[in-house]
Design an enzyme around this catalytic site. Structure first.
Site: not given
Length: 506
Positions: A79, A167, A169
Site C-alpha cells: 500500500c 493488503h 496481510e
C-alpha cells in the site's frame, strides 16, 4: 545466526498483522519504526514496507530514502510502501476519485512472476487506500491489476523489489498468505522457525548469557510468566528463584492456587504478601498512568528486597511479550500506555532484566508452553495484566474496592466456566467503575457502584472484537453479582472493539 525478515512500520494499523502472517509461515521477523532500521543487517534476508495513514504527499508523512534499500535486499512495499517506491522513483501517485476500501478481484498480468506463483487470477484481495498509482516510473512493470486499480502490483526490473497496493496481510485477501510466502521464498528463508527451534535457541542463549548467575523471576500466575519460568528452569535449573507477589489486586483465591500450581512444576517459589505496601502507595491516586507506574515500581522494590535476602542475585526475569513492547511506544514516540513489564521501572534498578519472550505474540507463547509440556490449564488461562485488578478499578484503588471487584469477577469467571464459555473467549474480566447509581433493594433505596463486564476475542492482543455473549448468561451474571456482592447495584456490558478502544479500560 538467526535469519529474519524486517518490517518497517510507517504507522499502519495492520503492521502487526503482517508480522503475524510471517510468523505463521514459520519465519522469524521483527517490526521496527520506519526511521529505526538497524545499522547491522546481518541475518536479515528481506524487508517489508508497511502501509500508512498518510498520503505520500502529506507534509507529516513518514519518509525514508528508499533508494538506499533497493537492490541490497529483497523488498516488498505494501500500500503506502508500494506508493512510496513509485513516488520516490518519479512515478505518479494521485488521489482516488473515491476511497478504495474493501474486497476486489485481482487479475494476474504476469502469473509466472515469482511473487505471484500459485495464485489464481481473479483471487479476492483487500484494498484500503485514498491514493492510487496512476503512472509507473521507468523500469517498473505491472504484474497484476484490478478493475479500478490497474497498477495493483508491480516489480522493478533487475531488482528483487515488488509493490502491491492491496493488503495481503488481511484475512479477506484470500491468497495473501501465499503471496507473502512467495516473498519469503524470494528472500531465501528456510521457514524453520518453530516453537521447538525457539526453545532450543532460547535455552542455549540463556545459558550463555546467564552462565552461573542467579535469577529471580516475577511470577503473575499467567501464561507469560509461567512459560518464562519453565524456560529459565530448563536453562539454569536451581539458579532460578521465582517470586510471586500478592499486591492485593489478584483474582479471588489466586495467590493460593498459583503457589500450588508452581509447586507441581517443581519450581522454587517464594510467596510475598505485600498488600499493605501497595494499597498505601496507591492511596489517593486516580491517574491510570500513575497507577501503572506505582505498581511497577512497587514490584521492583519488592523484588529488590527479596533479592537482598538471597545471595548473589543478578537478574530479574519478566514475562514481557511483543505487544507489550510495541504498545509502550508508538511510531511517533507518543506513549499509548506504559506496560507493567516495560514502563514503571525505577531509574536505579539493582537488577538486570532478562525477558526471553519479549519478541513473541501471545499465541506463540502458548505454543511454546505446550511444546515445553506444561499443563493445559496454565497455558489456556485468559491473559491477566501485571498490575492485576489495579487497572480494572477506575479511579482511586482501596482495599474495599478490590474486595468488591474480586467477588464480582469471581462470579463472572465461575459462570463462564459453568456455561462452557471460558475457552471460547480470549480474555474476560469485570471492571469496577467510579460511578454510583441509584437502585432499589427490597423497600430500600441504594446508591452503589456499577460493574462493567468485558469479554473479547483476539489472536494476538493487537486487535480484538467484543464477544456476543448470550443474553441469558449476561442476565444470570448480572443477577448473581447484584444479589451477592455487597456494594454493587448495577451491571453493564462493554461492546467496544480494539481499535479504537483498548482491551483494558486503563
Amino acid at each position: 545466526m538467526l535469519e529474519k525478515l524486517i518490517i518497517l512500520d510507517f504507522g499502519s494499523q495492520t503492521t502487526q498483522l503482517i508480522a503475524r502472517r510471517i510468523r505463521e509461515l514459520n519465519t522469524y521477523c521483527e517490526v521496527y519504526p520506519y526511521n529505526k532500521l538497524p545499522e547491522d543487517l546481518s541475518g536479515v534476508r528481506g524487508i517489508i514496507l508497511s502501509g500508512s495513514p498518510y498520503s505520500v504527499y502529506d507534509s507529516k508523512a513518514f519518509r525514508i530514502e528508499l533508494s538506499e534499500l533497493r537492490g541490497k535486499l529483497p523488498l516488498l512495499g505494501i500500500c503506502y510502501g508500494a506508493q512510496s517506491l513509485v513516488h520516490q522513483a518519479g512515478g505518479k501517485v494521485e488521489p482516488c476519485d473515491s476511497r478504495e476500501y474493501g474486497r476486489t478481484h485481482l487479475t494476474l498480468r504476469q502469473p509466472e512472476d515469482a511473487l505471484l506463483t500459485g495464485l489464481q487470477s481473479g483471487t479476492t484481495v483487500w484494498m484500503s487506500h485514498g491514493d492510487t498509482i496512476t503512472s509507473l516510473p521507468e523500469g517498473f512493470e505491472v504484474i497484476a491489476g484490478t478493475e479500478d486499480v490497474p497498477n495493483a502490483a508491480f516489480r522493478i526490473r533487475g531488482e528483487k523489489t515488488w509493490g502491491v497496493q492491496f493488503h495481503p496481510e488481511i484475512y479477506h485477501s484470500e491468497e495473501g498468505t501465499k503471496l507473502l510466502g512467495n516473498f519469503l521464498d524470494i528472500c531465501g528463508m528456510k521457514r524453520d522457525w518453530t516453537p521447538a527451534s525457539f526453545i532450543e535457541a532460547t535455552v542455549q542463549e540463556l545459558r550463555e548469557r546467564l552462565g552461573d548467575d542467579k535469577v529471580i523471576l516475577a511470577l503473575s500466575g499467567g501464561v507469560d510468566s509461567s512459560v518464562v519460568a519453565v524456560l529459565l528452569n530448563k536453562a539454569i535449573g536451581r539458579n532460578l528463584t521465582c517470586i510471586f507477589v500478592d499486591h492485593g489486586l489478584l483474582r479471588k483465591g489466586e495467590f493460593e492456587r498459583v503457589l500450588q500450581d508452581y509447586e507441581h512444576l517443581g519450581l522454587n517459589v517464594i510467596g510475598v504478601n505485600a498488600k499493605e505496601k501497595f494499597f498505601a502507595a496507591l492511596s489517593g491516586v486516580t491517574d491510570p498512568e500513575q497507577k501503572r507506574k506505582i505498581i511497577g515500581r512497587g514490584f521492583i522494590e519488592v523484588f529488590d528486597e527479596e533479592a537482598r535476602k538471597l545471595k548473589d542475585i543478578k537478574w530479574l526475569g519478566q514475562g514481557t511479550i511483543y505487544p507489550d513492547v510495541i504498545e509502550s511506544l508508538s511510531i511517533t514516540g507518543m506513549v499509548i500506555k506504559s506496560h507493567h513489564n516495560v514502563g514503571g521501572l525505577p531509574e536505579r534498578m539493582n537488577l538486570r532484566l532478562v525477558e526471553p519472550l519479549r519478541m513473541l505474540f501471545k499465541d506463540e507463547v502458548r505454543r511454546v508452553g505446550l511444546e515445553l509440556g506444561m499443563m493445559p490449564h496454565l497455558i489456556h488461562r485468559h491473559p491477566f495484566p501485571g498490575p492485576g485488578l489495579g487497572i480494572r478499578i477506575l479511579g482511586e484503588i482501596t482495599e474495599e474496592k478490590a474486595t468488591i471487584l474480586q467477588n464480582a469477577d469471581d462470579i463472572y469467571m465461575s459462570l463462564m466456566r459453568e456455561w462452557g464459555l471460558y475457552d471460547q473467549v480470549w480474555q474476560a474480566g469485570a471492571i469496577l467503575l467510579p460511578v454510583r447509581s441509584v437502585g432499589v433493594m427490597g423497600d430500600e433505596r441504594t446508591y452503589e457502584y456499577t460493574v462493567a463486564l468485558r469479554a473479547v476475542t483476539s489472536m494476538d492482543a493487537m486487535s480484538a472484537d467484543w464477544v456476543h455473549l448470550p443474553y441469558d448468561f449476561l442476565a444470570k451474571v448480572s443477577n448473581e453479582i447484584i444479589n451477592k456482592v455487597r456494594g454493587v447495584n448495577r451491571v453493564v456490558y462493554d461492546i467496544s472493539s480494539k481499535p479504537p478502544s483498548t482491551i483494558e479500560w486503563e
